[in-house]
Design an enzyme around this catalytic site. Structure first.
Site: not given
Length: 133
Positions: A45, A48, A98, A101, A121
């Site tokens: 991510c 984070c 995510c 976060c 996607c």
């Protein structure tokens, strides 16, 4: 769960990352730096740093309307992402965020060309790549 103020996110992220990760904007198709990436490693991510996908689960989708963004057949681990209903733009979709976060990563679709039948996607700008050469 990582929680930052809006001002803190704006300082931490580029303007494009902020729009995608914090406001669910979709980057233009075929514009992302990770679309053609074939290196071995992990996709984390961009907000984070949590590991979201592994290169072993990245594939080239042949499904019209879903090409142009990095495609993954599975998340890196159970609990790496959360799936949420998304009814924006008059569509019924599944949003991928995510789990650490809450940042918007992309959407999940059914895809017969995927090894698992599922197609994550994902916006390139929502991820960073960590090479494991």
């Amino acid at each position: 769960m990582l929680q930052l103020s809006d001002d803190e996110w704006k300082k931490k992220l580029t303007p494009e990352q902020y729009d995608v990760l914090r406001h669910g904007v979709t980057e233009a198709p075929f514009s992302g730096r990770l679309l053609e990436n074939k290196d071995t490693g992990e996709y984390v991510c961009a907000a984070c740093g949590q590991v979201i996908f592994k290169s072993t689960d990245k594939y080239d989708s042949n499904t019209p309307g879903l090409i142009g963004w990095p495609s993954f057949s599975a998340a890196a681990a159970n609990g790496a992402v959360e799936l949420k209903p998304d009814h924006s733009w008059g569509m019924d979709r599944t949003e991928v965020v995510c789990s650490n976060c809450g940042s918007h990563l992309g959407h999940l679709f059914d895809d017969a060309s995927s090894p698992t039948g599922q197609h994550y996607c994902i916006n390139s700008v929502a991820l960073n790549f960590e090479s494991k050469k």
